[in-house]
Design a protein around this motif. Structure first.
Motif, PDB file in Angstrom:
ATOM      1  N   GLN A   1       0.608  -1.273   0.014  1.00 11.44           N
ATOM      2  CA  GLN A   1       0.189   0.427  -0.071  1.00 11.44           C
ATOM      3  C   GLN A   1       1.639   1.423  -0.179  1.00 11.44           C
ATOM      4  N   ALA A   2      -0.087   2.163  -0.676  1.00  9.64           N
ATOM      5  CA  ALA A   2       1.129   3.441  -0.829  1.00  9.64           C
ATOM      6  C   ALA A   2       0.412   4.184   0.145  1.00  9.64           C
ATOM      7  N   ARG A   3       0.444   4.634   1.456  1.00  9.40           N
ATOM      8  CA  ARG A   3      -0.171   4.775   3.058  1.00  9.40           C
ATOM      9  C   ARG A   3       0.878   6.855   3.009  1.00  9.40           C
ATOM     10  N   CYS A   4      -0.180   8.108   3.008  1.00  5.89           N
ATOM     11  CA  CYS A   4       0.049   8.989   3.170  1.00  5.89           C
ATOM     12  C   CYS A   4       0.306   9.681   3.949  1.00  5.89           C
ATOM     13  N   ARG A   5       1.123   9.444   4.717  1.00  2.00           N
ATOM     14  CA  ARG A   5       1.310  10.323   6.706  1.00  2.00           C
ATOM     15  C   ARG A   5       0.386  11.741   7.089  1.00  2.00           C
ATOM     16  N   CYS A   6      -0.818  12.101   7.440  1.00  2.00           N
ATOM     17  CA  CYS A   6      -1.467  13.197   7.449  1.00  2.00           C
ATOM     18  C   CYS A   6      -0.315  13.949   8.295  1.00  2.00           C
ATOM     19  N   HIS A   7       1.056  13.074   8.763  1.00  2.00           N
ATOM     20  CA  HIS A   7       1.416  14.754   9.231  1.00  2.00           C
ATOM     21  C   HIS A   7       2.933  13.840   8.558  1.00  2.00           C
ATOM     22  N   PRO A   8       4.238  14.466   8.684  1.00  2.00           N
ATOM     23  CA  PRO A   8       5.106  13.968   8.212  1.00  2.00           C
ATOM     24  C   PRO A   8       6.107  13.207   9.410  1.00  2.00           C
ATOM     25  N   THR A   9       7.110  12.609   8.820  1.00  2.00           N
ATOM     26  CA  THR A   9       7.296  11.247   9.046  1.00  2.00           C
ATOM     27  C   THR A   9       8.626  12.305   9.920  1.00  2.00           C
ATOM     28  N   LEU A  10       8.724  11.991  11.572  1.00  2.00           N
ATOM     29  CA  LEU A  10      10.140  12.961  12.578  1.00  2.00           C
ATOM     30  C   LEU A  10      11.254  12.047  12.229  1.00  2.00           C
ATOM     31  N   ALA A  11      12.222  12.527  11.979  1.00  2.54           N
ATOM     32  CA  ALA A  11      13.643  11.417  12.000  1.00  2.54           C
ATOM     33  C   ALA A  11      13.923  11.565  13.491  1.00  2.54           C
ATOM     34  N   PRO A  12      14.546  10.300  13.615  1.00  2.00           N
ATOM     35  CA  PRO A  12      15.091  10.103  14.863  1.00  2.00           C
ATOM     36  C   PRO A  12      16.136  10.740  15.878  1.00  2.00           C
ATOM     37  N   GLY A  13      15.703  11.240  16.873  1.00  2.00           N
ATOM     38  CA  GLY A  13      16.822  12.559  17.502  1.00  2.00           C
ATOM     39  C   GLY A  13      16.963  11.877  19.213  1.00  2.00           C
ATOM     40  N   GLN A  14      17.965  12.913  19.846  1.00  2.45           N
ATOM     41  CA  GLN A  14      18.469  12.375  21.073  1.00  2.45           C
ATOM     42  C   GLN A  14      17.392  11.746  22.033  1.00  2.45           C
ATOM     43  N   ALA A  15      17.865   9.956  22.082  1.00  2.00           N
ATOM     44  CA  ALA A  15      16.652   9.891  23.057  1.00  2.00           C
ATOM     45  C   ALA A  15      15.488   9.587  22.443  1.00  2.00           C
ATOM     46  N   ARG A  16      15.565   9.571  21.121  1.00  2.00           N
ATOM     47  CA  ARG A  16      13.697   9.645  20.660  1.00  2.00           C
ATOM     48  C   ARG A  16      13.902   8.445  19.154  1.00  2.00           C
ATOM     49  N   ALA A  17      13.222   7.338  19.159  1.00  2.00           N
ATOM     50  CA  ALA A  17      12.827   6.529  18.053  1.00  2.00           C
ATOM     51  C   ALA A  17      12.122   7.688  16.646  1.00  2.00           C
ATOM     52  N   MET A  18      12.905   7.163  15.883  1.00  2.00           N
ATOM     53  CA  MET A  18      12.031   8.307  14.678  1.00  2.00           C
ATOM     54  C   MET A  18      10.315   7.937  15.012  1.00  2.00           C
ATOM     55  N   ARG A  19       9.312   9.177  14.822  1.00  2.00           N
ATOM     56  CA  ARG A  19       7.957   8.922  14.848  1.00  2.00           C
ATOM     57  C   ARG A  19       7.163   9.329  13.389  1.00  2.00           C
TER      58      ARG A  19
ATOM     59  N   ASN B   1       3.152   9.402  12.022  1.00  2.00           N
ATOM     60  CA  ASN B   1       1.996   9.757  12.650  1.00  2.00           C
ATOM     61  C   ASN B   1       0.943   8.255  12.107  1.00  2.00           C
ATOM     62  N   HIS B   2       0.308   8.089  13.471  1.00  2.00           N
ATOM     63  CA  HIS B   2      -1.046   7.242  12.565  1.00  2.00           C
ATOM     64  C   HIS B   2      -1.411   7.275  12.128  1.00  2.00           C
ATOM     65  N   THR B   3      -2.262   8.222  11.874  1.00  2.00           N
ATOM     66  CA  THR B   3      -2.835   8.724  10.655  1.00  2.00           C
ATOM     67  C   THR B   3      -3.082   8.899   8.999  1.00  2.00           C
ATOM     68  N   TYR B   4      -2.739   8.071   8.558  1.00  2.00           N
ATOM     69  CA  TYR B   4      -3.032   8.210   6.631  1.00  2.00           C
ATOM     70  C   TYR B   4      -4.248   8.363   6.091  1.00  2.00           C
ATOM     71  N   GLY B   5      -3.684   7.796   4.541  1.00  2.00           N
ATOM     72  CA  GLY B   5      -4.749   8.295   3.787  1.00  2.00           C
ATOM     73  C   GLY B   5      -4.351   7.298   3.378  1.00  2.00           C
ATOM     74  N   ARG B   6      -4.939   6.495   1.472  1.00  2.00           N
ATOM     75  CA  ARG B   6      -4.602   5.680   1.273  1.00  2.00           C
ATOM     76  C   ARG B   6      -4.597   5.693  -0.151  1.00  2.00           C
TER      77      ARG B   6
ATOM     78  N   ASP C   1       5.089   4.889   4.435  1.00  2.00           N
ATOM     79  CA  ASP C   1       4.702   6.353   4.397  1.00  2.00           C
ATOM     80  C   ASP C   1       5.224   6.425   2.904  1.00  2.00           C
ATOM     81  N   PHE C   2       4.443   6.571   2.077  1.00  2.00           N
ATOM     82  CA  PHE C   2       4.688   7.537   0.582  1.00  2.00           C
ATOM     83  C   PHE C   2       3.237   7.848   0.008  1.00  2.00           C
ATOM     84  N   THR C   3       3.525   8.617  -0.281  1.00  2.00           N
ATOM     85  CA  THR C   3       2.811   9.441  -1.042  1.00  2.00           C
ATOM     86  C   THR C   3       1.720   8.911  -2.109  1.00  2.00           C
ATOM     87  N   ASP C   4       2.194   8.077  -3.014  1.00  2.00           N
ATOM     88  CA  ASP C   4       1.497   7.656  -4.105  1.00  2.00           C
ATOM     89  C   ASP C   4       2.009   6.687  -4.143  1.00  2.00           C
ATOM     90  N   LEU C   5       1.662   5.774  -5.582  1.00  2.00           N
ATOM     91  CA  LEU C   5       2.302   4.105  -5.618  1.00  2.00           C
ATOM     92  C   LEU C   5       3.281   4.296  -7.012  1.00  2.00           C
TER      93      LEU C   5
END
Length: 388
Positions: free
Chosen positions: A199-217, A219-224, A330-334
């Protein structure tokens, strides 16, 4: 009053080595490190008073561990067993809870699919095994016998009557043998299959890169954005992948993949190219084998046994794709999905080495022998297998 002489300490080579490891390891409990250091100092002939002064310990502490080592060796550095408070549960109660955990909930009339520690604790109280028991206590009892009733594993009986000969043909090809004859240099082995519904699931908010003491984040909500099928052919001995994206699976998409591979060298002019496939609808049975040979006379289709897709090496490549390309999705389209898959093929082919396949025909014989012994010991399972 005369002062008792300190116990002389004479270390053997293995004791000295073990004590040094204990004294300077950061993975050992601190109290054991201190005790090991006391013994090492004593082995150098130092007095208890000097050891206590240099290590900042009480004299009685040094005297105690020095004498215990002199009496019992390395085992004397461990704490002695303590009586503790009287047990709140009898061995019979513990055994009854473990026996309950070893039964399926459905057999006891409980509407659960599997046990958890809180459910076992509640059921033990309801059955009058104990007036009260906590979930943590039940968990500790089960851990003593490595029981984990909240977990499950699936299994399946072999139903293909030709499982062994089919599997042996595949394993022989991995060992570069066909019908007992070694393959020539211009004969190749291709493992092919389809990975459906990427599937191509376009997340409603951009994926955040990992940081200090924080995993990559992500977003749970997406568009198909739709889904596509990824078809791949993997050269087992050259570690080369040929892939293509299609809107669906079927005979035509699979033959497009075959044409993509067989139209390039060294496969176009090869003596034989063996295509290992499972029993999916795109390439099932003798019709599919005849269709492949009619289109490419030097191509030979080899089927894995039914429920034997784990023998197909391209499945290992698909697992790599799932971990490194698809997840997290996390893809914008196919189009982006297809571009990412093709780019990963190029990256993979640049550095890939053949998989270290270690399962041989001898291992297959051992596996089938174990299954035969199991069914002989459990005839009721064998009858279910025949009924299926």
């Amino acid at each position: 009053m005369p002062v008792a002489a300190a116990c002389p300490i004479a270390l053997r080579a293995f004791e000295r080595e073990r004590l040094k490891n204990m004294a300077y390891s950061h993975k050992i409990e601190y109290r054991l490190r201190v005790r090991a250091q006391i013994v090492l100092h004593a082995a150098r002939g130092r007095s208890n008073a000097r050891i206590a002064r240099e290590m900042g310990l009480h004299l009685d502490t040094v005297r105690r561990w020095r004498s215990r080592f002199a009496e019992r060796g390395l085992g004397g550095l461990r704490d002695r067993a303590r009586s503790g408070r009287p047990p709140a549960f009898t061995p019979l109660q513990v055994a009854e809870v473990k026996a309950l955990a070893c039964r399926l909930p459905a057999e006891t009339g409980v509407p659960l699919s599997r046990w958890s520690c809180p459910e076992l604790a509640r059921e033990a109280v309801a059955r009058g095994i104990a007036t009260f028991v906590s979930a943590s206590t039940v968990c500790r009892w089960l851990a003593d016998d490595a029981l984990k009733p909240w977990q499950h594993r699936s299994w399946i009986f072999i139903t293909d009557p030709d499982f062994q000969p089919r599997a042996e043909r595949v394993l022989d090809l991995y060992a570069r043998t066909w019908d007992g004859v070694p393959l020539d240099e211009d004969e190749y082995v291709i493992s092919a299959d389809e990975k459906t519904s990427i599937q191509a699931r376009c997340r409603c908010h951009p994926t955040l890169a990992p940081g200090q003491a924080r995993a990559m984040r992500v977003n749970h909500t997406y568009g198909r954005g739709g889904a596509l099928a990824y078809l791949a052919a993997y050269d087992v001995h050259r570690a080369t992948v040929f892939g293509r994206c299609e809107s669906r699976t079927g005979i035509e998409p699979f033959m497009n993949l075959v044409a993509q591979v067989m139209s390039v060298e060294p496969y176009a002019s090869a003596k034989r190219v063996f295509w290992i496939v499972d029993n999916g609808s795109s390439h099932r049975g003798k019709k599919a084998a005849d269709r492949l040979t009619a289109a490419f006379p030097n191509a030979v289709m080899v089927h894995t046994p039914v429920h034997g897709s784990w023998l197909n090496q391209v499945e290992i490549y698909f697992s790599v794709v799932q971990r490194k390309v698809v997840s997290p999705n996390d893809f914008t389209d196919l189009t982006e999905v297809g571009d990412r898959l093709r780019a990963f093929e190029d990256r993979y082919n640049a550095t890939a080495q053949p998989f270290q396949w270690k399962f041989t025909t001898s291992d297959l014989d051992d596996l089938l022998a174990r299954l035969d012994r199991h069914t002989a010991d459990h005839p009721e399972e064998s009858s279910l297998r025949l009924a299926a």
